[in-house]
Scaffold this motif. Structure first.
Motif: not given
Length: 188
Positions: A1-26
C-alpha cells in the motif's frame, strides 16, 4: 500500500516520516519524497488514523484525493530533479519526464496541476529553480555562471531574467542583500 504524503520536500522529511511510522508501530517498505510504502497487513484503520494525526502534528498530510496525489508526484519529481539531479536538467524534456513519473499523459497532468495549484507546471519549476539559486548564492561557493550551468539555464542572462521576474531583484542585488528570505519548498 502506498500512502501519499504532502509537504515532504527533503531528506530530513523522509527521516521524519520514517520515525513517525515507527512510533506508530509499523515498518515502511520504502519512503521517498511524497510517499510511504507499507505492508497492507500493518495498516488497520486505527493505525492509519494514528499515523495521519502524527503526520499532521509535524506539518505533513496524507493525501486521499487522486488529483492531489498527481500534484504531489509532480512537485516531488521536480524538487528531486532540481535539488538532487540538477546535472540532468539541461538534458531532460520535462513533459516526458513527468509523464513517466506520474504514469499519466502530460495533457492530463498539466490540467490537473493548473486546476489544483492555480498556476502552470512551468511556473512552479521556475520558482523551485529560483529558490535553489537563492540557496546557492547564499553559500557563495559558485559563480553565477556555474549556477546557471548547474541548473540547466542556457545563459546567465536567462537565469537573471527569471530570477528578477520571481523575486523582483537581480541575483547580484539578492546576494548583496542576504537578508532577503528564501521560501520553504512546501509553500511554493
Amino acid at each position: 500500500m502506498i500512502i501519499y504524503i504532502k509537504n515532504m520536500v527533503c531528506p530530513r522529511c523522509i527521516e521524519s516520516v520514517r520515525s513517525i511510522a515507527q512510533k506508530c508501530g509499523f515498518h515502511p517498505l520504502s519512503i521517498a519524497l511524497g510517499e510511504c510504502a507499507v505492508p497492507n497487513e500493518e495498516m488497520s484503520s486505527e493505525r492509519m488514523n494514528e499515523f495521519s494525526k502524527a503526520l499532521n502534528d509535524q506539518g505533513f498530510e496524507i493525501l486521499r484525493d487522486k488529483d492531489a496525489r498527481i500534484v504531489l508526484q509532480i512537485k516531488s519529481s521536480l524538487i528531486e530533479l532540481v535539488y538532487h539531479r540538477a546535472e540532468d536538467l539541461a538534458h531532460i524534456v520535462i513533459p516526458n519526464y513527468l509523464q513517466v513519473q506520474t504514469n499519466a499523459s502530460y495533457n492530463t497532468i498539466r490540467k490537473v496541476f493548473s486546476a489544483v495549484e492555480g498556476h502552470s507546471i512551468e511556473k512552479y519549476l521556475i520558482r523551485i529553480k529560483v529558490e535553489r539559486v537563492k540557496e546557492l548564492l547564499r553559500y557563495d561557493e559558485k559563480t553565477l555562471s556555474e549556477i546557471a550551468d548547474a541548473l540547466g539555464y542556457s545563459s546567465v542572462a536567462h537565469l537573471s531574467a527569471q530570477f528578477k521576474q520571481v523575486t523582483g531583484l537581480t541575483p547580484s542585488q539578492f546576494k548583496s542583500n542576504l537578508s532577503s528570505s528564501r521560501q520553504s519548498l512546501d509553500t511554493l
